[in-house]
Design an enzyme around this catalytic site. Structure first.
Site, short mmCIF file in Angstrom:
data_model
loop_
_atom_site.label_atom_id
_atom_site.label_comp_id
_atom_site.label_asym_id
_atom_site.label_seq_id
_atom_site.Cartn_x
_atom_site.Cartn_y
_atom_site.Cartn_z
N LYS A 117 0.84 -1.21 0.00
CA LYS A 117 0.00 0.00 0.00
C LYS A 117 0.88 1.26 0.00
O LYS A 117 0.63 2.20 -0.73
CB LYS A 117 -0.88 0.02 1.26
CG LYS A 117 -2.32 -0.41 1.07
CD LYS A 117 -3.16 0.68 0.44
CE LYS A 117 -4.64 0.58 0.54
NZ LYS A 117 -5.35 -0.36 -0.22
N LYS A 200 1.46 -10.54 -9.71
CA LYS A 200 0.66 -11.75 -9.52
C LYS A 200 -0.80 -11.48 -9.89
O LYS A 200 -1.27 -10.33 -9.77
CB LYS A 200 0.77 -12.23 -8.07
CG LYS A 200 0.05 -11.34 -7.09
CD LYS A 200 -0.28 -12.06 -5.80
CE LYS A 200 -1.06 -11.12 -4.89
NZ LYS A 200 -1.73 -11.75 -3.79
N LYS A 203 -7.29 -10.18 -7.34
CA LYS A 203 -8.61 -9.57 -7.48
C LYS A 203 -8.49 -8.06 -7.44
O LYS A 203 -9.14 -7.36 -8.20
CB LYS A 203 -9.52 -10.05 -6.34
CG LYS A 203 -10.05 -11.46 -6.56
CD LYS A 203 -10.68 -12.04 -5.30
CE LYS A 203 -9.62 -12.51 -4.33
NZ LYS A 203 -10.08 -13.38 -3.27
P1 TYM Z 1 -6.67 -14.52 -0.91
O1 TYM Z 1 -8.14 -14.40 -0.85
O2 TYM Z 1 -5.92 -13.36 -1.48
O3 TYM Z 1 -6.26 -15.79 -1.72
C1 TYM Z 1 -6.80 -17.08 -1.45
C2 TYM Z 1 -5.78 -18.14 -1.79
O4 TYM Z 1 -5.39 -18.03 -3.17
C3 TYM Z 1 -3.98 -17.90 -3.27
N1 TYM Z 1 -3.67 -17.00 -4.40
C4 TYM Z 1 -2.85 -17.32 -5.40
N2 TYM Z 1 -2.16 -18.43 -5.67
C5 TYM Z 1 -1.42 -18.45 -6.81
N3 TYM Z 1 -1.32 -17.41 -7.66
C6 TYM Z 1 -1.99 -16.25 -7.41
N4 TYM Z 1 -1.88 -15.24 -8.27
C7 TYM Z 1 -2.80 -16.17 -6.24
N5 TYM Z 1 -3.60 -15.21 -5.70
C8 TYM Z 1 -4.11 -15.74 -4.56
C9 TYM Z 1 -3.56 -17.29 -1.94
O5 TYM Z 1 -2.21 -17.57 -1.63
C10 TYM Z 1 -4.49 -17.97 -0.97
O6 TYM Z 1 -4.01 -19.25 -0.63
N6 TYM Z 1 -5.29 -13.42 3.72
C11 TYM Z 1 -5.75 -14.53 2.91
C12 TYM Z 1 -6.99 -15.22 3.47
C13 TYM Z 1 -6.83 -15.66 4.87
C14 TYM Z 1 -6.16 -16.85 5.30
C15 TYM Z 1 -6.26 -16.83 6.71
C16 TYM Z 1 -5.52 -17.88 4.62
C17 TYM Z 1 -7.27 -15.02 5.98
N7 TYM Z 1 -6.93 -15.72 7.07
C18 TYM Z 1 -5.70 -17.86 7.47
C19 TYM Z 1 -4.96 -18.90 5.40
C20 TYM Z 1 -5.06 -18.89 6.80
C21 TYM Z 1 -6.08 -13.98 1.54
O7 TYM Z 1 -6.42 -12.81 1.39
O8 TYM Z 1 -6.10 -14.88 0.53
#
Ligand code: TYM
Length: 342
Positions: A117, A200, A203
């Site tokens: 950010k 990467k 969203k």
């Molecule tokens: P989030 O919603 O950004 O992503 C969910 C999962 O998708 C994976 N991911 C990717 N993998 C490969 N290439 C990409 N371009 C890509 N974009 C996203 C992420 O690594 C993730 O596994 N903070 C987390 C959610 C969360 C969480 C947790 C996860 C909150 N608390 C506790 C594990 C344990 C997040 O925003 O993921």
């Protein structure tokens, strides 16, 4: 890996709340594999994490619905997996507030979400506290359930390391209570590149290809995809390596002969970008045909979905409460005058 193990992971309903092919490869595929192998599995929708950026009622409602339907359509095994929403378990925020007290500021200042950010030019004084303490909530999400492994993509790796640090600080201060979880990820697709910037797929960057959107939308996303920037005409030999369209073909097109043929023709300059993309679109639609149908079917049965989440929340709460009773005990909030029960 251990023989008997538990896993926990989550996804944030941010952006448009859609699952993209990066999430699919980095998170869904390994998750579907692991849900069979692990003894205990927790999966949740991190709706409170989404609040850092989604600050509109209708958007939040839509995003959560999108994600719940998506994961059910992918085949999350609700008999085995404890599937719930973070906001249904108030112990997550309760533990976060306790963990805040053993978390050094310097640790949080190094966190990617915050640093990203700042890099984008945000004023450090303006960044909301939700974003700043995002890793502490994440640590609480994890530590309440004692998972052995947290399957996430590479981009979340640092958050798991921070979770381990926070757990270590707590254990050192108050006595052993938290298990330090290990990250689990699939290396090759751990950080899928986005469609138009060398970042990467994400969203919030809007550089993604959605799995459950209308065909029209997915077509637009595929067609706007970045290819070889040096290739001006069809007859120019093109670069396949590092070209996102081919990265996606390799990972998602099950017709390997077609992929090999396209790569060959692209390298020698005898296929147009548009054909490569059209074939990618068809491959994606075919790959997710069953899931896309199921998604639309599930959408018609909100009561069924509500029940699944209710059962998940009840199971999750049982574990979260058990852990919080121990935490309250350890930190000394529970004493001879306590009357609090969950
Ligand atoms: P989030 O919603 O950004 O992503 C969910 C999962 O998708 C994976 N991911 C990717 N993998 C490969 N290439 C990409 N371009 C890509 N974009 C996203 C992420 O690594 C993730 O596994 N903070 C987390 C959610 C969360 C969480 C947790 C996860 C909150 N608390 C506790 C594990 C344990 C997040 O925003 O993921």
């Amino acid at each position: 890996m251990k023989n008997n193990y538990s896993i926990l992971t989550g996804i944030t309903p941010s952006g448009s709340g859609e699952v993209h092919i990066g999430n699919y490869l980095g998170a869904v595929v390994p998750f579907l594999e692991l849900q069979k192998k692990a003894d205990k599995v927790y999966f949740f929708i991190a709706d409170l994490h989404a609040l850092t950026t989604v600050q509109n009622k209708e958007e939040m409602q839509r995003n959560v619905e999108n994600l719940v339907l998506s994961y059910l359509a992918f085949g999350i095994d609700t008999e085995k997996v404890v599937f719930y929403r973070q906001s249904d378990i108030p112990q997550h925020t309760e533990l976060q507030s306790i963990l805040n007290n053993v978390t050094p500021l310097s640790l949080i200042k190094r966190a990617h979400a915050y640093k990203d950010k700042l890099q984008k030019g945000a004023d450090p004084e303006e960044i909301n506290m939700g974003l700043f303490s995002y890793p502490v909530l994440m640590a609480a999400d994890i530590l309440l359930y004692d998972p052995d492994y947290v399957p996430v993509g590479d981009d979340q790796k640092q958050h798991i390391e921070i979770t381990r640090d926070i757990a270590g600080f707590f254990n050192k201060t108050f006595g052993e209570i938290f298990i330090l979880p290990d990250i689990y990820n699939m290396k090759e697709s751990a950080r899928l590149v986005g469609t138009y910037v060398k970042r990467k797929m994400s969203k919030s960057l809007h550089n993604y290809i959605a799995v459950f959107a209308d065909e029209k939308v997915i077509r637009k996303q595929v067609m706007s995809c970045f290819t070889d920037p040096n290739r001006k005409k069809v007859t120019d030999p093109g670069q396949v390596e590092g070209n996102p369209v081919f990265t996606y073909h390799r990972l998602l097109n099950d017709n390997k002969e077609e992929v090999a043929d396209l790569e060959k023709r692209y390298t020698e300059g005898s296929v147009a970008d548009v054909e490569v993309k059209e074939k990618l679109l068809q491959a994606i639609l075919l790959k997710f045909k069953k899931e896309r149908e199921l998604y639309n079917e599930l959408k018609e049965h909100p009561d069924k979905i509500k029940n699944i989440l209710k059962e998940g929340a009840e199971k999750a709460r049982t574990q979260a409460v058990k852990k919080m009773i121990e935490v309250r005990e350890k930190i000394g909030i529970t004493n001879k005058y306590s009357q609090f029960t969950y």
